[in-house]
Design an enzyme around this catalytic site. Sequence first.
Site, PDB file in Angstrom:
ATOM      1  N   ARG A  77       0.821  -1.178  -0.049  1.00 42.65           N
ATOM      2  CA  ARG A  77       0.152   0.187   0.042  1.00 42.65           C
ATOM      3  C   ARG A  77       0.841   1.113  -0.066  1.00 42.65           C
ATOM      4  NH1 ARG A  77      -2.953  -3.175   3.352  1.00 42.65           N
ATOM      5  NH2 ARG A  77      -4.714  -4.317   2.345  1.00 42.65           N
ATOM      6  N   LYS A  83       3.015  11.132 -11.921  1.00 40.30           N
ATOM      7  CA  LYS A  83       2.177  10.296 -12.842  1.00 40.30           C
ATOM      8  C   LYS A  83       2.992   8.726 -12.795  1.00 40.30           C
ATOM      9  CE  LYS A  83      -0.708  13.097 -15.748  1.00 40.30           C
ATOM     10  NZ  LYS A  83      -1.083  13.304 -16.900  1.00 40.30           N
ATOM     11  N   GLU A  90      10.091  17.579 -26.087  1.00 34.65           N
ATOM     12  CA  GLU A  90       9.214  18.117 -24.871  1.00 34.65           C
ATOM     13  C   GLU A  90       9.870  19.397 -24.309  1.00 34.65           C
ATOM     14  OE1 GLU A  90       6.649  16.540 -23.907  1.00 34.65           O
ATOM     15  OE2 GLU A  90       7.098  14.335 -24.101  1.00 34.65           O
ATOM     16  N   LYS A 123       8.096  22.061 -15.501  1.00 37.48           N
ATOM     17  CA  LYS A 123       7.051  20.957 -15.246  1.00 37.48           C
ATOM     18  C   LYS A 123       6.742  20.992 -13.797  1.00 37.48           C
ATOM     19  CE  LYS A 123       5.161  16.771 -15.616  1.00 37.48           C
ATOM     20  NZ  LYS A 123       5.561  15.457 -16.219  1.00 37.48           N
ATOM     21  N   GLU A 152      -4.223  17.280 -12.697  1.00 36.89           N
ATOM     22  CA  GLU A 152      -4.984  17.576 -13.761  1.00 36.89           C
ATOM     23  C   GLU A 152      -6.459  17.818 -13.708  1.00 36.89           C
ATOM     24  OE1 GLU A 152      -4.841  15.467 -17.936  1.00 36.89           O
ATOM     25  OE2 GLU A 152      -2.971  15.499 -17.192  1.00 36.89           O
ATOM     26  N   ARG A 186      -2.478  21.659 -15.873  1.00 30.26           N
ATOM     27  CA  ARG A 186      -1.576  20.440 -16.296  1.00 30.26           C
ATOM     28  C   ARG A 186      -1.765  20.016 -17.611  1.00 30.26           C
ATOM     29  NH1 ARG A 186       0.946  15.661 -12.377  1.00 30.26           N
ATOM     30  NH2 ARG A 186       1.987  14.857 -13.926  1.00 30.26           N
ATOM     31  N   ASN A 232      -0.221  18.721 -22.479  1.00 29.41           N
ATOM     32  CA  ASN A 232      -0.523  17.987 -23.526  1.00 29.41           C
ATOM     33  C   ASN A 232      -0.368  18.639 -24.964  1.00 29.41           C
ATOM     34  OD1 ASN A 232      -1.134  15.701 -22.024  1.00 29.41           O
ATOM     35  ND2 ASN A 232      -3.191  16.361 -21.474  1.00 29.41           N
ATOM     36  N   HIS A 245       0.102  16.507 -27.964  1.00 27.75           N
ATOM     37  CA  HIS A 245      -0.165  15.199 -27.536  1.00 27.75           C
ATOM     38  C   HIS A 245      -1.259  14.594 -28.114  1.00 27.75           C
ATOM     39  CE1 HIS A 245       3.664  15.880 -25.252  1.00 27.75           C
ATOM     40  NE2 HIS A 245       3.442  14.933 -24.587  1.00 27.75           N
ATOM     41  N   HIS A 278      -0.398  10.844 -29.571  1.00 29.32           N
ATOM     42  CA  HIS A 278      -0.970   9.703 -29.259  1.00 29.32           C
ATOM     43  C   HIS A 278      -1.506   8.977 -30.290  1.00 29.32           C
ATOM     44  CE1 HIS A 278      -1.279  11.345 -24.807  1.00 29.32           C
ATOM     45  NE2 HIS A 278       0.093  10.837 -25.146  1.00 29.32           N
ATOM     46  N   HIS A 311       8.347   8.685 -28.688  1.00 31.26           N
ATOM     47  CA  HIS A 311       7.279   9.536 -28.088  1.00 31.26           C
ATOM     48  C   HIS A 311       7.526  11.128 -28.543  1.00 31.26           C
ATOM     49  CE1 HIS A 311       4.358  11.254 -25.604  1.00 31.26           C
ATOM     50  NE2 HIS A 311       5.105  12.113 -25.085  1.00 31.26           N
TER      51      HIS A 311
END
Length: 364
Positions: free
Chosen positions: A125, A147, A189, A231, A241, A246, A250, A253, A257, A270
């Site tokens: 946990r 993330k 990026e 960042k 987000e 945030r 993207n 992006h 994606h 990427h």
Amino acid sequence: MPRIRLHLPGGSGPDRSYDILVRPGVIGEIGPTLAGYGVRRTVVLVDAAVEATHGSAVLESLRGKNIDAFTIAVPSGEGSKTVDEAARIWESMAHRAVDRQTHVVAVGGGVVGDLAGFVAASFARGLPVWQVPTTLMAQVDSSIGGKTGVNLAAGKNLVGAFWQPLGVFTDIDTLVTLPDREFRSGLAEVVKYGMILDGELFSWLEGHAESILARNAGALTRVVERSAAIKAGVVEKDEREQNGLRAALNYGHTFAHAFETASGYGAMLHGEAVSIGMHCAARLAESLGRIGPDVVDRQRRLLEALRLPLAAPKSGSSPDSLIAIMLRDKKSVAGTLRFVLPSRIGRVDLVDGIDAAAVRHVLG
Ligand SMILES: NC(=O)c1ccc[n+]([C@@H]2O[C@H](COP(=O)([O-])OP(=O)(O)OC[C@H]3O[C@@H](n4cnc5c(N)ncnc54)[C@H](O)[C@@H]3O)[C@@H](O)[C@H]2O)c1
Ligand SMILES: [Zn+2]
């Protein structure tokens, strides 16, 4: 020493603020820093490609302070960001009787950082985790912000958790061994940060493309430090987000994606997909009258100077199939397309309800 503090004071909960230490040789400070936190035992999850180099430097630093460390090597590549790989690591941690006093140390790029963060968030946990990013992508982006997660066959990053590290050790020296293509992918990026929030960074990149590509240590430190600070600043203001800030990250992006999904994970890096995606997004903004051709042009020239791609391979998917993928994207809102679009260099807006025809036009 450059030190970036990511503030997460936590209100009624515990303070989860942490430092991002950016400088050559900072790996040597892992042992002393963790010892300062009273850490006695660690599990080092390391990308197999850097186990013998940066991984052993991490072990040496930990053991120099008599911190127990055992290593689990993770096979390189996106294919390791799976529930199966997480389960293999959970089992071997259980076998070694890892408990809540054990800290996880992630050494590698975004794959190992995301996977290790997820393993740390879920095992017993929740175990404390430290990030040691060794790719440019991880140094400027994935190691910061908490993330974590793994991919499913149904899509990337579908299972995961927000789990902030206790600290990030960003050693510029680790980039020396990074293959060129991976290095350039991370630069996409960096250009993104300039476009969304920092016109000054953007101009600086325009003037220093050659020294960046030559991996001049001074230029790299500046690029990584500034990107990491941007960042961190965004994450501070919108950790989960929720308020749209945030979401600016993207930029490029939604397109990216779709290209990545259509070409099969791994065919396109990427950052390469992000580069093409930013070029599409800028052209979309231009076609909607949000920016002039000068902005599209400056971004295009910078991406070219950094040897990043502007278009997907001709053999790629049709515009309609790419749009279908975008509509399935978890960031799209009920049937309409939503994009982060520039209004000038250094500023973007979140724009809803964009017509598929306008998108088809920039993809065609
Ligand atoms: N958590 C986030 O906020 C976030 C943000 C962006 C990207 N990501 C994730 O990050 C992943 C991509 O990360 P990445 O681009 O770092 O890829 P990666 O982790 O696969 O690393 C790229 C390649 O470089 C190798 N490598 C790593 N460090 C090296 C070094 N110093 N020298 C030589 N080789 C080295 C790896 O073995 C791998 O082959 C994706 O899974 C993406 O979803 C997460
Ligand atoms: Zn990205």
